[in-house]
Design a protein around this motif. Sequence first.
Motif, PDB file in Angstrom:
ATOM      1  N   GLU A 105       4.842  -5.825 -38.307  1.00  0.00           N
ATOM      2  CA  GLU A 105       3.818  -6.272 -37.357  1.00  0.00           C
ATOM      3  C   GLU A 105       4.420  -6.781 -36.057  1.00  0.00           C
ATOM      4  N   GLY A 106       5.551  -7.487 -36.150  1.00  0.00           N
ATOM      5  CA  GLY A 106       6.201  -8.024 -34.961  1.00  0.00           C
ATOM      6  C   GLY A 106       6.618  -6.930 -33.993  1.00  0.00           C
ATOM      7  N   VAL A 107       7.142  -5.869 -34.518  1.00  0.00           N
ATOM      8  CA  VAL A 107       7.578  -4.752 -33.678  1.00  0.00           C
ATOM      9  C   VAL A 107       6.362  -4.080 -33.036  1.00  0.00           C
ATOM     10  N   LEU A 108       5.322  -3.937 -33.795  1.00  0.00           N
ATOM     11  CA  LEU A 108       4.102  -3.295 -33.259  1.00  0.00           C
ATOM     12  C   LEU A 108       3.429  -4.146 -32.204  1.00  0.00           C
ATOM     13  N   ALA A 109       3.561  -5.463 -32.311  1.00  0.00           N
ATOM     14  CA  ALA A 109       2.915  -6.381 -31.369  1.00  0.00           C
ATOM     15  C   ALA A 109       3.641  -6.423 -30.021  1.00  0.00           C
ATOM     16  N   GLU A 110       4.882  -6.008 -29.983  1.00  0.00           N
ATOM     17  CA  GLU A 110       5.667  -6.077 -28.722  1.00  0.00           C
ATOM     18  C   GLU A 110       5.133  -5.158 -27.657  1.00  0.00           C
ATOM     19  N   ARG A 149      12.594  -0.392 -40.862  1.00  0.00           N
ATOM     20  CA  ARG A 149      11.165  -0.457 -41.155  1.00  0.00           C
ATOM     21  C   ARG A 149      10.412  -1.059 -39.975  1.00  0.00           C
ATOM     22  N   VAL A 150       9.267  -0.509 -39.688  1.00  0.00           N
ATOM     23  CA  VAL A 150       8.389  -1.070 -38.665  1.00  0.00           C
ATOM     24  C   VAL A 150       7.582  -2.185 -39.311  1.00  0.00           C
TER      25      VAL A 150
END
Length: 91
Positions: free
Chosen positions: A86-91, A83-84
Amino acid sequence: MVIPASDVAARLAELYEQPFAGKPRGRFRISQKYLRQMAGVRRLYSDDISALTRALYELGYVFIDLDSFYVILSQKAFTSYRRVNEGVLAE
């Protein structure tokens, strides 16, 4: 004779559970030609594909149109996907 989308979906679901191509059961692809043959039509229109997609989804399967063929997968196959967040999107 035109076969209702619900009947075609039921037949595709049966194929998912049958052994063939060296596998006991599971995902498969079907050509436009054979899907048209199953549906009893000479041409598949977008509303035919939509109806079949909905009918298969109600049975617990995902129907994916890949232009020259279609793929049938179990909805359960997607539950273990990453699952995606917020942390992954912020990288």
